[in-house]
Motif scaffolding. Structure first.
Motif, PDB file in Angstrom:
ATOM      1  N   VAL A 134      -8.233  13.424   4.999  1.00 17.98           N
ATOM      2  CA  VAL A 134      -7.230  13.951   4.074  1.00 17.98           C
ATOM      3  C   VAL A 134      -6.121  12.930   3.854  1.00 17.98           C
ATOM      4  N   HIS A 135      -5.356  13.155   2.793  1.00 12.07           N
ATOM      5  CA  HIS A 135      -4.243  12.263   2.471  1.00 12.07           C
ATOM      6  C   HIS A 135      -3.050  12.519   3.384  1.00 12.07           C
ATOM      7  N   GLY A 136      -2.320  11.474   3.687  1.00  6.91           N
ATOM      8  CA  GLY A 136      -1.065  11.580   4.406  1.00  6.91           C
ATOM      9  C   GLY A 136       0.036  10.919   3.584  1.00  6.91           C
ATOM     10  N   ARG A 137       1.055  10.403   4.258  1.00  9.83           N
ATOM     11  CA  ARG A 137       2.149   9.722   3.552  1.00  9.83           C
ATOM     12  C   ARG A 137       1.787   8.293   3.170  1.00  9.83           C
ATOM     13  N   LYS A 138       0.634   7.818   3.679  1.00 10.50           N
ATOM     14  CA  LYS A 138       0.208   6.434   3.462  1.00 10.50           C
ATOM     15  C   LYS A 138       1.214   5.445   4.039  1.00 10.50           C
ATOM     16  N   LEU A 142       2.917  -0.447   7.430  1.00 13.92           N
ATOM     17  CA  LEU A 142       3.368  -0.974   8.706  1.00 13.92           C
ATOM     18  C   LEU A 142       2.700  -2.312   9.010  1.00 13.92           C
ATOM     19  N   GLY A 143       3.483  -3.282   9.468  1.00 17.72           N
ATOM     20  CA  GLY A 143       2.927  -4.541   9.932  1.00 17.72           C
ATOM     21  C   GLY A 143       2.633  -5.548   8.849  1.00 17.72           C
ATOM     22  N   PHE A 179      -1.652  -0.649   9.054  1.00 18.71           N
ATOM     23  CA  PHE A 179      -2.486   0.108   9.977  1.00 18.71           C
ATOM     24  C   PHE A 179      -3.012   1.334   9.245  1.00 18.71           C
ATOM     25  N   ARG A 180      -3.908   1.087   8.317  1.00 22.96           N
ATOM     26  CA  ARG A 180      -4.491   2.171   7.525  1.00 22.96           C
ATOM     27  C   ARG A 180      -5.150   3.184   8.462  1.00 22.96           C
ATOM     28  N   CYS A 207      -9.162   2.150  12.227  1.00 22.13           N
ATOM     29  CA  CYS A 207     -10.325   1.334  12.578  1.00 22.13           C
ATOM     30  C   CYS A 207      -9.859  -0.094  12.847  1.00 22.13           C
ATOM     31  N   LEU A 208     -10.281  -0.641  13.960  1.00 22.78           N
ATOM     32  CA  LEU A 208      -9.853  -1.997  14.310  1.00 22.78           C
ATOM     33  C   LEU A 208     -10.366  -3.018  13.305  1.00 22.78           C
ATOM     34  N   ASP A 209     -11.490  -2.725  12.692  1.00 23.71           N
ATOM     35  CA  ASP A 209     -12.023  -3.573  11.608  1.00 23.71           C
ATOM     36  C   ASP A 209     -12.392  -2.653  10.460  1.00 23.71           C
ATOM     37  N   TRP A 210     -11.522  -2.616   9.444  1.00 26.60           N
ATOM     38  CA  TRP A 210     -11.706  -1.694   8.327  1.00 26.60           C
ATOM     39  C   TRP A 210     -12.914  -2.101   7.489  1.00 26.60           C
ATOM     40  N   PRO A 211     -13.828  -1.153   7.170  1.00 23.51           N
ATOM     41  CA  PRO A 211     -15.001  -1.491   6.354  1.00 23.51           C
ATOM     42  C   PRO A 211     -14.580  -1.906   4.941  1.00 23.51           C
ATOM     43  N   ALA A 212     -14.886  -3.138   4.569  1.00 21.06           N
ATOM     44  CA  ALA A 212     -14.429  -3.675   3.285  1.00 21.06           C
ATOM     45  C   ALA A 212     -14.985  -2.882   2.109  1.00 21.06           C
ATOM     46  N   HIS A 213     -16.188  -2.317   2.262  1.00 25.22           N
ATOM     47  CA  HIS A 213     -16.809  -1.633   1.125  1.00 25.22           C
ATOM     48  C   HIS A 213     -16.073  -0.359   0.733  1.00 25.22           C
TER      49      HIS A 213
END
Length: 348
Positions: free
Chosen positions: A199-203, A208-209, A221-222, A279-285
């Motif tokens: 779900v959506h949050g404040r984004k 951050l960072g 930090f998505r 996720c420590l490594d966000w999926p680029a796709h």
């Protein structure tokens, strides 16, 4: 598995092998009971059926008496309970609203109206501590006496033990409350996990960072946000996690389960318990928005620490960065330990 809210539906099986309970966590004791239930259902040529309640009866009475401390911490959401029941091979689950009418219903009326007329039970399996009806006056002896007159057989299953420890929802809650995720997994027969729609949050996380000098967090930090429907989760804090459902393999991550004490009332999910996973490594796709609406499952493997309140966004950023480092160290150590175990097995 077919799921019904109440039993007044034409698709409800006319006869079943039935068990009744809250099944919070669907732990190893529940799993053993459900295996026996499925076997008895197959033997009798009827559907296996679970009758469960929402809210938890103790939640109802806690609200009735305005004593929230009486409500049990919740191990799993209704979604996760139903998913585990289906995984255990249950053919039909009826979710009965626990309300004033049900709370006042006599044990005799419950047997006639729910067990016999509502669900057509031919076989009823209960735990050794099962009680039902107004004032919890009904027990196994009452069911056993009523069975012959109403055409159902009654069986009772004794407590399930692992290494001398009785497996129960209470024991799972205690393990989760203590942050002992290994003990919780041992009692559950699987890693503790929470699933749901992203779900959506404040984004805020993606902001951050970004200004970090190292450039390590240029995308912030998505987080993947899952709502935990109950206000009192059995576990809380910061965890090293595995994320399933976004990639062809589980993804390493760090997650916060709780009420986010460092955020302000403008939080889109303010006041709700949320599982926020980075996720420590966000999926680029997936891009920036590709995860919303997806159903994911997050396994909480190792607790790093309790929730902390940070005084500023800079302090929060530094805290999350440290959590990411600690999560990476945890996964590196577990991978190293597994490599050593594999090497030992190869030598043998």
């Amino acid at each position: 598995m077919k799921i019904f809210r109440g039993f007044h539906h034409p698709q409800v099986a006319p006869a079943c092998a039935l068990t009744i309970g809250n099944f919070d966590g669907v732990h190893r004791g529940h799993q053993a009971m459900l295996a026996l239930l499925n076997n008895e259902a197959e033997h009798r040529g009827v559907q296996s059926c679970v009758l469960t309640f929402e809210p938890h009866p103790r939640d109802y009475f806690a609200g009735l008496h305005r004593r929230p401390e009486l409500a049990p911490a919740r191990i799993g959401t209704l979604r996760d309970k139903l998913s585990e029941l289906a995984r255990c091979g249950v053919q039909q689950t009826v979710v009965l609203p626990f309300n004033e009418r049900l709370a006042r219903q006599s044990p005799q009326a419950f047997i006639k109206d729910v067990v016999v007329r509502g669900l057509g039970a031919r076989y009823l399996l209960v735990g050794d501590d099962f009680r039902f009806g107004s004032q919890r006056a009904g027990d196994y002896a009452m069911l056993d006496a009523a069975g012959p007159a109403h055409g159902f057989e009654v069986a009772r299953m004794n407590s399930y033990e692992v290494h001398g420890l009785r497996v129960s929802s209470t024991a799972v809650r205690e393990a989760l409350g203590a942050g002992d995720m290994q003990e919780a997994a041992r009692l559950l027969g699987r890693p503790y996990a929470i699933s749901g729609h992203v779900v959506h949050g404040r984004k805020l996380g993606r902001q951050l960072g970004r200004s970090a000098a190292s450039g390590a967090h240029q995308d912030g930090f998505r987080t993947l946000n899952l709502r935990f429907a109950h206000w009192k989760p059995a576990a809380s804090g910061i965890f090293a996690v595995l994320v399933h459902g976004l990639h062809d393999r589980p993804l390493h991550g760090v997650a916060n389960l709780g009420v986010r004490p460092s955020l302000d009332p403008r939080d889109a999910n303010g006041g709700r318990v949320l599982l926020e996973t980075h996720c420590l490594d966000w999926p680029a796709h997936l891009g920036a928005e590709g995860a919303y609406g997806k159903i994911i499952r997050v396994e909480l493997l190792h607790k790093l620490h309790d929730e902390l309140k940070y005084d500023s966004l800079a302090a929060l950023t530094a805290g999350i960065a440290k959590d990411c480092e600690d999560a990476r160290a945890y996964f590196a150590s577990t991978q190293h330990a597994e490599t050593r175990r594999q090497t030992t097995r190869d030598r043998i």
